[in-house]
Write a protein that holds these residues in place. Structure first.
Motif: not given
Length: 350
Positions: A92-97
């Motif tokens: 989720l962090e990598r996807r910017g969520a």
């Protein structure tokens, strides 16, 4: 003419209904089609598959596919623990969520802010607690409730004071049903903030604070709870203090709880005190509880009998004695036999 109009109206309603169902099925099918390419990799990742390419494949999914898959990832977070959960948080962090949730927490639409608060409570991270504290004073009641639950999920001790302020009503109204469990999840670090509010002038607030002190496991707050049980002017505060003392399991609470079972006390308090004595496993309470099994108030007698079972062998022995004394105390014998029947293995006791 009226019949014709009615037929037309019914036909239009039928068309609208069928169209709505068709549209829902179509939207669900499109959503499933967007989720399908990433679901196998997501399931494998959550299951602990060591393939290092899984995370990269999910992190590089096209935007439309990821936006459809993201709610599935979020829903899985609440069911996972350990490394698997950490991997999904990282995704989720990598996807910017997470960054998007911090931004969405300021959006105009309440539903968007509530979703953002929910996600922040699941993933945490820098800025999450501070943003959720701000949302405790949100203009929308649902957002405030979600923020409180999310702060509890994070368990950050720094959230204890804002949650207590929400509980005491010095900030925008937050349901105590959301705040008290949140404080319970934070645990003993919430003790100081709760004790500071224990003398609030509003008895409703004092009752909620007392309840929370029992739930957070603030054992060293027992003297304050004993004082509330013995001398608070509000019946609900005294009742919740008795319940809290039972939860804390403090031996010093036995005598105040015994006093609270006296016949001059309100029935609800007597019931709660008897129950708390059972939870405490207080052996020296057995004679008092045995006497209460013959009390004329049904729920006092019923609860006292159940509490004797909870105390252990001494309490069970007292119930057997009451059960054999049917001629001397018929009602007490009935309560005793009922409690023994309901307690697994109690019937075999001496």
């Amino acid at each position: 003419m009226a019949v014709l109009v009615l037929v037309v109206v019914l036909a239009v309603l039928a068309v609208v209904l069928l169209t709505g169902r068709w549209w829902q099925r179509r939207a669900a099918a499109r959503r499933a089609a967007r989720i399908a390419p990433g679901r196998p990799a997501l399931v494998a990742l959550a299951a602990g598959d060591g393939d290092p390419t899984l995370l990269d494949r999910l992190a590089t999914l096209p935007r439309s596919q990821w936006r459809a898959l993201e709610p599935v990832v979020v829903s899985m977070l609440g069911k996972l623990r350990g490394d698997a959960r950490g991997v999904l948080v990282g995704l989720l962090e990598r996807r910017g969520a997470v960054d998007r949730a911090l931004r969405d927490a300021r959006r105009r639409r309440p539903a968007v802010r509530a979703r953002a608060a929910h996600l922040l409570g699941l993933v945490g991270g820098p800025g999450a607690t501070a943003r959720l504290v701000v949302l405790l004073a949100d203009r929308d009641a649902d957002v405030r409730a979600v923020a409180a639950r999310s702060l509890g999920r994070l368990g950050d001790p720094s959230a204890a004071s804002p949650l207590v302020r929400a509980l005491t009503g010095t900030s925008a109204g937050v349901p105590h049903q959301a705040v008290v469990p949140a404080l319970a999840r934070i645990g003993p670090p919430a003790r100081t903030a709760l004790l500071a509010a224990a003398d609030h002038p509003d008895p409703t607030v004092r009752a909620r604070v007392v309840e929370a002190l029992g739930l957070v496991g603030a054992v060293d707050a027992a003297p304050r709870l004993v004082r509330a049980l013995e001398s608070d002017g509000a019946a609900d505060v005294r009742l919740r203090a008795a319940r809290a003392l039972g939860r804390l399991g403090v031996p010093a609470a036995v005598d105040p709880l015994l006093a609270a079972t006296g016949g001059h006390e309100p029935t609800a308090l007597r019931v709660t005190a008897a129950q708390a004595l059972g939870v405490l496993g207080a052996r020296r309470a057995v004679p008092v509880l045995a006497g209460l099994v013959a009390d004329p108030h049904h729920w006092v007698a019923h609860t006292a009998a159940a509490a004797l079972v909870a105390v252990g062998p001494d309490g069970v022995a007292a119930l057997h004695e009451l059960g054999r004394a049917a001629d001397r105390c018929g009602v007490a014998a009935e309560h005793a036999r009922e409690a023994l029947t309901a307690a697994p293995g109690a019937g075999a006791a001496a």
